[in-house]
Write an enzyme that holds these catalytic residues in place. Sequence first.
Site, PDB file in Angstrom:
ATOM      1  N   THR A  42       3.265   9.294  -1.083  1.00 43.29           N
ATOM      2  CA  THR A  42       2.336   9.837  -0.574  1.00 43.29           C
ATOM      3  C   THR A  42       0.785   9.514  -0.639  1.00 43.29           C
ATOM      4  OG1 THR A  42       2.330  10.895  -2.857  1.00 43.29           O
ATOM      5  CG2 THR A  42       3.802  11.754  -1.762  1.00 43.29           C
ATOM      6  N   VAL A  44      -2.462   9.530  -1.377  1.00 44.38           N
ATOM      7  CA  VAL A  44      -3.735  10.101  -2.457  1.00 44.38           C
ATOM      8  C   VAL A  44      -3.306   9.080  -3.808  1.00 44.38           C
ATOM      9  CG1 VAL A  44      -4.828  11.258  -4.110  1.00 44.38           C
ATOM     10  CG2 VAL A  44      -4.306  12.308  -2.143  1.00 44.38           C
ATOM     11  N   CYS A  45      -1.816   9.468  -3.938  1.00 46.49           N
ATOM     12  CA  CYS A  45      -0.614   8.162  -5.016  1.00 46.49           C
ATOM     13  C   CYS A  45      -1.290   6.763  -4.343  1.00 46.49           C
ATOM     14  CB  CYS A  45       0.814   8.681  -5.650  1.00 46.49           C
ATOM     15  SG  CYS A  45       0.317  10.069  -5.525  1.00 46.49           S
ATOM     16  N   THR A  46      -1.031   6.642  -3.239  1.00 47.68           N
ATOM     17  CA  THR A  46      -0.898   5.391  -2.798  1.00 47.68           C
ATOM     18  C   THR A  46      -2.285   4.884  -3.349  1.00 47.68           C
ATOM     19  OG1 THR A  46       0.638   5.787  -0.762  1.00 47.68           O
ATOM     20  CG2 THR A  46      -0.812   3.923  -0.017  1.00 47.68           C
ATOM     21  N   LEU A  49      -2.625   4.045  -7.414  1.00 49.06           N
ATOM     22  CA  LEU A  49      -1.800   2.709  -7.846  1.00 49.06           C
ATOM     23  C   LEU A  49      -2.582   1.761  -6.971  1.00 49.06           C
ATOM     24  CD1 LEU A  49      -0.154   5.013  -9.036  1.00 49.06           C
ATOM     25  CD2 LEU A  49       2.208   3.503  -8.061  1.00 49.06           C
TER      26      LEU A  49
END
Length: 211
Positions: A42, A44-46, A49
């Site tokens: 997804t 934003v998560c990318t 992280l």
Amino acid sequence: MALQLGDIAPDFTADSTEGTIHFHEWLGDSWGILFSHPKDFTPVCTTELGEVARLKAEFDKRNTKVIGVSVDSVASHESWLQDIEDATGQRLNYPLLGDEDHKVADLYGMIHPNASDTLTVRSVFVIGPDKKVKLTITYPASTGRNFEEILRVIDSLQLTSDYSVSTPVNWRDGEDVIIAPAIDDDAAKERFPKGFRTIKPYLRYTPQPNR
Ligand code: BEZ
């Protein structure tokens, strides 16, 4: 009841991209950050992280271990790593827990059913070397976190655990701090030899004592 500041961070054993993690043993004497992201692959998560990987040396400097979690499997995390590197230029340099059975998410209250029944929200738990929860932050899935702010908070948490001071609004490492009101002026003169200035009897600033 939700985990609160001062509670012992629940221990667990779980698989990760760096093998099996026994959480308390893995933390050892370090500070720790356990953070959840809603879902692999997804956007934003990318970005988040990758950013945590970019900041890893800053967490190391603060003797702070970082670990991520979502309700995806370790295999899913592993197949996502290349995307994170492509998108952010960062190779993951900290473990990601697989939590398909929600064991960790439930222990830490990371699923908020009125936001999503199945996905973790963006939780952050900062854990001290005594294994107690020092800070919790919760963001919705739609809003990426500011991990520079989490570094700033760790600076404050570490300073205020060593000295009888607190840090004012928007404080950054190196700026003046506030002497605890419980310390009277005579004691403050002894404990803070760099001196202090009094704005109000309860608001006294002193240079950061560990600088
Ligand atoms: C994201 O990382 O962009 C995201 C993940 C889950 C729900 C919504 C957004």
